[in-house]
Motif scaffolding. Sequence first.
Motif, PDB file in Angstrom:
ATOM      1  N   GLU A 151      -9.892   1.399  -9.900  1.00  0.00           N
ATOM      2  CA  GLU A 151      -8.746   0.578 -10.285  1.00  0.00           C
ATOM      3  C   GLU A 151      -7.735   1.434 -11.049  1.00  0.00           C
ATOM      4  OE1 GLU A 151      -7.621  -3.481 -12.817  1.00  0.00           O
ATOM      5  OE2 GLU A 151      -9.742  -2.953 -12.441  1.00  0.00           O
ATOM      6  N   TRP A 157      -4.230  -3.116  -8.493  1.00  0.00           N
ATOM      7  CA  TRP A 157      -4.097  -1.941  -7.641  1.00  0.00           C
ATOM      8  C   TRP A 157      -5.362  -1.074  -7.711  1.00  0.00           C
ATOM      9  CZ3 TRP A 157      -0.342  -0.775  -4.167  1.00  0.00           C
ATOM     10  CH2 TRP A 157       0.824  -1.548  -4.206  1.00  0.00           C
ATOM     11  N   TYR A 158      -5.691  -0.476  -6.542  1.00  0.00           N
ATOM     12  CA  TYR A 158      -6.881   0.373  -6.465  1.00  0.00           C
ATOM     13  C   TYR A 158      -6.543   1.670  -5.724  1.00  0.00           C
ATOM     14  CZ  TYR A 158      -9.480  -3.754  -7.926  1.00  0.00           C
ATOM     15  OH  TYR A 158      -9.939  -4.831  -8.630  1.00  0.00           O
ATOM     16  N   SER A 198       0.841  -1.195   0.000  1.00  0.00           N
ATOM     17  CA  SER A 198       0.000   0.000   0.000  1.00  0.00           C
ATOM     18  C   SER A 198       0.878   1.248   0.000  1.00  0.00           C
ATOM     19  CB  SER A 198      -0.916  -0.009   1.228  1.00  0.00           C
ATOM     20  OG  SER A 198      -1.718   1.148   1.265  1.00  0.00           O
ATOM     21  N   CYS A 215      -3.823   0.677  -2.808  1.00  0.00           N
ATOM     22  CA  CYS A 215      -3.701  -0.624  -2.149  1.00  0.00           C
ATOM     23  C   CYS A 215      -3.796  -1.743  -3.179  1.00  0.00           C
ATOM     24  CB  CYS A 215      -4.796  -0.816  -1.098  1.00  0.00           C
ATOM     25  SG  CYS A 215      -4.790   0.434   0.207  1.00  0.00           S
ATOM     26  N   ARG A 216      -3.033  -2.785  -2.950  1.00  0.00           N
ATOM     27  CA  ARG A 216      -3.040  -3.936  -3.849  1.00  0.00           C
ATOM     28  C   ARG A 216      -3.953  -5.019  -3.293  1.00  0.00           C
ATOM     29  NH1 ARG A 216       0.225  -8.413  -3.932  1.00  0.00           N
ATOM     30  NH2 ARG A 216       1.699  -7.428  -2.504  1.00  0.00           N
ATOM     31  N   ASN A 217      -4.839  -5.521  -4.133  1.00  0.00           N
ATOM     32  CA  ASN A 217      -5.748  -6.598  -3.758  1.00  0.00           C
ATOM     33  C   ASN A 217      -5.025  -7.929  -3.939  1.00  0.00           C
ATOM     34  OD1 ASN A 217      -7.768  -8.576  -3.623  1.00  0.00           O
ATOM     35  ND2 ASN A 217      -9.322  -7.178  -4.414  1.00  0.00           N
ATOM     36  N   ASN A 218      -4.875  -8.679  -2.838  1.00  0.00           N
ATOM     37  CA  ASN A 218      -4.140  -9.940  -2.901  1.00  0.00           C
ATOM     38  C   ASN A 218      -4.864 -11.011  -3.709  1.00  0.00           C
ATOM     39  OD1 ASN A 218      -1.903  -9.113  -1.400  1.00  0.00           O
ATOM     40  ND2 ASN A 218      -2.928  -9.534   0.541  1.00  0.00           N
TER      41      ASN A 218
END
Length: 369
Positions: free
Chosen positions: A124, A114-115, A89, A106-109
Motif C-alpha cells: 500500500e 493505492w497499491y 492505474s 493501481c487504485r482499489n475501487n
Amino acid sequence: MFVLFFFTMSAGDNMYSCEKCKKLRNGVKFCKVQHFPEILCIHLKRFRHDLMFSTKIGTHVSFPLEGLDLQPFLAKDSPAQIAVYDLLSVICHHGTAINGHYIAYCRNNLNNRWYEFDDQSVTEVTESTIQNAEAYVLFYRKSNEEAKKKRERVSSLNVMEPSLLQFYISRLWLNKFRTFAEPGSISNNDFLCIHGGVPPHKASFIEDLVVMLPQNIWDNLYSRYGGGPAVNHLYVCYTCQMETEKIEKRRKAELEMFIRLNRAFQEEESPSIFYCISMQWFREWEAFVKGKDNDPPGPIDNTKIGVSKCGSLVLKQGADSGQISEETWNFLQSIYGGGPEIILRPPVAQSESESLQTEDKVELETHRL
C-alpha cells in the motif's frame, strides 16, 4: 497531447481549396473527439531514439488523480455525456533506455486506496507517491456519480420479490452496467440470433452468457437504459438449427467428393492435364468444409496466380498455387464459380519405338550431309 486540439490558421501559401466555391480560402484547422472510451490510456513519450543511440526522458509530468475534464475536446454533436475521468492505474519504468524494470500503481475501487505492484510484491502507498511517480502510461476511468447511484439503487432492490415473469439479460451488458459510467442501451444480441432464439452453437454454454433477473429489476434497468429485446424464455432457434444441419450436409458432401476425385487423380500415372488453383482460395474452402469457418468462400479467384503471356494466361512463377484434376476443377467451379482457368500440360514422354525412329531419321540426315 493537447497540442493536437489547438486551433491552427491556414492562410497565405497554406490556404484551403474550398470545394463549394472552387477558390482558395483562409481556414481554421482543429481536432475534436467524437467518442471517449470508458478507459482512457495516455502513453507518455519517455524514450528518445536517435540514429546512433537511445536516451530516456526523465522530465516530471504532473497529472490529476481525479477530475480530468476533457469536455473542451468533445465534439458538439457527440452523443457522449461524460468526459470526466479519475486515475485508475499508472505504469512506471525504472532504469535507462537500455534496461530497466516496470512497476504499476493501481487504485482499489473497494477501499479507494493505492497499491504498488512490483512483481509478486504488493504494498500500500500514499497518494503523494503516485503524484511524484515518473509515469510512463496512465490509465483513466470515466467518473460518474449518477451511474454509481443507479447501481446502488438497483442493488437495493429486493431480488427475492415475488415475480410472475423472469427476464434473461446479457451477462456482458450487466458487467458493463456494473463497471462502466456509460453502459449504453441493454443489448441481448450477444446470445440471440436474428430470429430471437438461441443460436445452436451457443446452446451448450448459454448459462455463461445470461443472467436471470426478477421483473422489478428488469423494469428498473429497462426504464433507464432501454434496448433489449426482452427475453422471458430461452429456446434453440429452429430456423438456425435447420440452416446448421443444411450447412453440415453441404460440408460433408463437398469434402467427400473432393477426397474421392483427388484420390483418383493421385492414382493416375501420367495425367495429361493439370488445373491450377489459388491456395489462398483453397485454404478458405478447406476451413469451411472442415468446420473451422462458418461462412463458405466466395468465387474461385485465380487472378493472383496467373500472368498473361503471348495472349494466353499461364501460371505465374513462384505463385502460391496447387494442382488439381479437370474433374475436381469442374466440381468446385460448378459450386463456387469464378476463375480464370489456368491449365498446365506436362510434356508427353516419347515411346521407345518413336525414339528409335527419331534416331534413325537423324542418322539418315547426317549421311546425306
